[in-house]
Structure formats: C-alpha cells, structure tokens
Design an enzyme around this catalytic site. Sequence first.
Site, PDB file in Angstrom:
ATOM      1  N   MET A 174      41.822  37.077  37.719  1.00  0.00           N
ATOM      2  CA  MET A 174      42.407  36.691  36.428  1.00  0.00           C
ATOM      3  C   MET A 174      41.296  36.273  35.459  1.00  0.00           C
ATOM      4  SD  MET A 174      46.074  35.035  37.184  1.00  0.00           S
ATOM      5  CE  MET A 174      45.547  33.405  37.638  1.00  0.00           C
TER       6      MET A 174
ATOM      7  N   GLY B  58      32.676  32.161  43.043  1.00  0.00           N
ATOM      8  CA  GLY B  58      33.630  32.604  44.070  1.00  0.00           C
ATOM      9  C   GLY B  58      33.999  34.060  43.852  1.00  0.00           C
ATOM     10  N   HIS B  59      34.385  34.391  42.603  1.00  0.00           N
ATOM     11  CA  HIS B  59      34.684  35.797  42.282  1.00  0.00           C
ATOM     12  C   HIS B  59      33.461  36.675  42.547  1.00  0.00           C
ATOM     13  CE1 HIS B  59      37.387  33.705  39.204  1.00  0.00           C
ATOM     14  NE2 HIS B  59      38.250  34.407  39.898  1.00  0.00           N
TER      15      HIS B  59
ATOM     16  N   ARG C 270      40.346  27.208  36.938  1.00  0.00           N
ATOM     17  CA  ARG C 270      41.071  26.051  36.388  1.00  0.00           C
ATOM     18  C   ARG C 270      40.202  24.799  36.329  1.00  0.00           C
ATOM     19  NH1 ARG C 270      45.621  28.687  39.049  1.00  0.00           N
ATOM     20  NH2 ARG C 270      47.265  29.029  37.501  1.00  0.00           N
TER      21      ARG C 270
ATOM     22  N   ASP D 245      42.717  31.124  48.287  1.00  0.00           N
ATOM     23  CA  ASP D 245      44.149  31.393  48.130  1.00  0.00           C
ATOM     24  C   ASP D 245      44.649  31.944  49.464  1.00  0.00           C
ATOM     25  OD1 ASP D 245      44.541  31.150  44.976  1.00  0.00           O
ATOM     26  OD2 ASP D 245      42.632  32.114  45.363  1.00  0.00           O
TER      27      ASP D 245
ATOM     28  N   LEU E 139      35.258  34.227  35.268  1.00  0.00           N
ATOM     29  CA  LEU E 139      34.623  34.418  36.572  1.00  0.00           C
ATOM     30  C   LEU E 139      33.634  33.306  36.914  1.00  0.00           C
ATOM     31  CD1 LEU E 139      33.931  38.273  36.444  1.00  0.00           C
ATOM     32  CD2 LEU E 139      35.969  37.067  37.281  1.00  0.00           C
TER      33      LEU E 139
HETATM   34  P1  AMP Z   1      41.823  34.435  40.578  1.00  0.00           P
HETATM   35  O1  AMP Z   1      40.998  34.892  39.430  1.00  0.00           O
HETATM   36  O2  AMP Z   1      41.951  32.953  40.672  1.00  0.00           O
HETATM   37  O3  AMP Z   1      43.140  35.168  40.667  1.00  0.00           O
HETATM   38  O4  AMP Z   1      41.020  34.833  41.892  1.00  0.00           O
HETATM   39  C1  AMP Z   1      40.644  36.166  42.131  1.00  0.00           C
HETATM   40  C2  AMP Z   1      40.117  36.282  43.542  1.00  0.00           C
HETATM   41  O5  AMP Z   1      39.004  35.416  43.718  1.00  0.00           O
HETATM   42  C3  AMP Z   1      41.148  35.859  44.595  1.00  0.00           C
HETATM   43  O6  AMP Z   1      41.050  36.724  45.713  1.00  0.00           O
HETATM   44  C4  AMP Z   1      40.716  34.468  44.931  1.00  0.00           C
HETATM   45  O7  AMP Z   1      41.101  34.053  46.225  1.00  0.00           O
HETATM   46  C5  AMP Z   1      39.225  34.595  44.839  1.00  0.00           C
HETATM   47  N1  AMP Z   1      38.619  33.271  44.625  1.00  0.00           N
HETATM   48  C6  AMP Z   1      38.946  32.366  43.676  1.00  0.00           C
HETATM   49  N2  AMP Z   1      38.225  31.238  43.825  1.00  0.00           N
HETATM   50  C7  AMP Z   1      37.426  31.433  44.912  1.00  0.00           C
HETATM   51  C8  AMP Z   1      36.449  30.640  45.595  1.00  0.00           C
HETATM   52  N3  AMP Z   1      36.149  29.412  45.189  1.00  0.00           N
HETATM   53  N4  AMP Z   1      35.839  31.176  46.669  1.00  0.00           N
HETATM   54  C9  AMP Z   1      36.144  32.431  47.087  1.00  0.00           C
HETATM   55  N5  AMP Z   1      37.044  33.229  46.498  1.00  0.00           N
HETATM   56  C10 AMP Z   1      37.679  32.742  45.416  1.00  0.00           C
END
Ligand code: AMP
Length: 285
Positions: free
Chosen positions: A35, A41-42, A196, A159, A38
């Site tokens: 989403m 983690g992403h 967030r 997640d 970035l």
């Molecule tokens: P999001 O943008 O929050 O929908 O996350 C996109 C992808 O990045 C999802 O597969 C999340 O699980 C992963 N993600 C988000 N935060 C982290 C993090 N801190 N460590 C590893 N993966 C993450």
Amino acid sequence: MSSNEAISVLRSAGEARAWRATLPADAPVAFIPTMGFLHDGHLSLMAEGRRRVGPKGQVITSIFVNPTQFGPNEDFDRYPRDEAGDLAKAAAAGVDLAFCPSAPSELFPAHSRTWIEVEGLGDALCGRSRPGHFRGVCTVVAKLWGLLRPSIGLFGEKDYQQLAILRRMHADLNLCGEIIGMPIVREPDGLAMSSRNSNLDPSSREAARAIPRFLAEVRARYAAGERAAAGLLADAPARLAPGRIDYVSLVDAADLRPIDVIERPALCALAVYFGGVRLIDNALL
Ligand code: AMP
C-alpha cells in the site's frame, strides 16, 4: 506504460495484463503487493524477490491503498502516501516496474460483485475487529495475481494472519507460482516497521516501544518454561499502557485458533492503539 526517472509505471489493469503477456508463461516474476509509503520492511521483500528471480527475472511491486480493505471508520483517508518517494526506493531495491492503478476503479469497477473470502482463518485476531478486511485483501491480491501471474509473491510475517489467509487462498484457488513469507523488519528500538508509524506523534512513538518490550517479555517467559496463555499474557493492559488494546491473543500458529496452553507452535499476536494509530505485531513461540 510511463517511465518515471527511476522505474516504469503501469497505471491500468489493461497495461498490467499487456506487460505480463510480453513475457513467457514460465518467466521468473517476483511480485510484492504493497500500500506504499515504503520502508525497509517492504524493501526487504523486494530485495529478496530480486535475489530469487536473478538479474534476468522481473520484479514488480504494486502500490495501491485498497479501499475495500478499510472499514468505514478506519484510516483510509489518513493512510500516508508518497508515490514519487516510493518509486525511487523501489528502484534502488532492484524493482523493475510498479503497478500504481490510476484509480481504485482499475481494480474495482463500479459494477464489481465478486469477492473472495477464506473461511475460518479470518474469524479471530484482526478479522474480529476489522470485519470485511481480509475479504478486501484476498480479493485485491487475487485480482493482482491474475493480472501479473507471478512465479513468486512475497509477503511479510508482520501481517501473519494475512499471510496465513493468502496461503490458504493461493492453494484453494490453484493459483500459479508460490507464496513466500518473510521475517519482520524492525526499527533499532524493536518497533516493527509500518507505514502507519509515520502517523504517530513523538510521544506515541516513544510509548509504542511497549509493544516490542511486551513481546520480548512473552518470549522470555516462554523460554523460562511458561506455557499457559494466562501466564504469558498476564497484566497485558498494564504492560502495554498507555496503549489501548484491541486484542492480545495466543493462537495456534497453523489454524489461528485461540489456545490456553502451548503444545504446538503458537503465535502471540496483538493490535494496540497508540495515539489513535492502530499497530500490529506478533511473536512466534
Ligand atoms: P502494506 O504496505 O502494509 O500492505 O505491506 C505490504 C507488504 O509488506 C505485506 O506483505 C506486509 O506484511 C509487508 N510488511 C509490512 N511491514 C513489514 C515489516 N516491518 N517487515 C516485513 N514485512 C513487512
């Protein structure tokens, strides 16, 4: 397809499908749905995607704040966005192109009536407090998967419930390719990275350190022999104060059902509000 300085950008479902059609069916394609906004983690998922498909493979990310996975009183409008910054970071992480739909209607036309729901796994944890959330997640991931037909899709264990549900969907729908789970990337003080986090004011950001502290204590109690949920999670409200708890649960790591005593791999998962921002985290035991 338009070409940003750093990376090519697809804007419509048609462009995404047409791009995929230029590649052989068995082409190595790593897909990382996000989403946006970035963080490392992403970027860890993107780097691992690049590593797995090799220099000749394709790495594609999607950047889409999916309205169908937000409830009416949730933070869709407040969700942070920075497309230009994201494209530069993705390029630096080895991504070839980004699918950034120009409007939600690219993925959810006004006449859409088809939804994907995985039974059971979405009942507890985030599913309880965010009804419809996983339906929105599954539907958008299935749509993206169908357009991009990746050989691998990479998702974070932050997640954890989402990953478990998507694995189930992927198997049940006989989708192509493979789902890969990746470890949680954390800030130096232990807070799990999250888009967030940028919505936390400084005092809430400081207070949110209670989450990794809490999970470290749970791990320490487990290592000391405690196996009962009551003992592992005792005094959670005080330990997570001033956070407002949505849930703190001990569940079976495979089926996500609540457990009282750990006899198989288990997950301690939580969602806690700090300064109005809902943060999730977990620890495998
Ligand atoms: P999001 O943008 O929050 O929908 O996350 C996109 C992808 O990045 C999802 O597969 C999340 O699980 C992963 N993600 C988000 N935060 C982290 C993090 N801190 N460590 C590893 N993966 C993450």
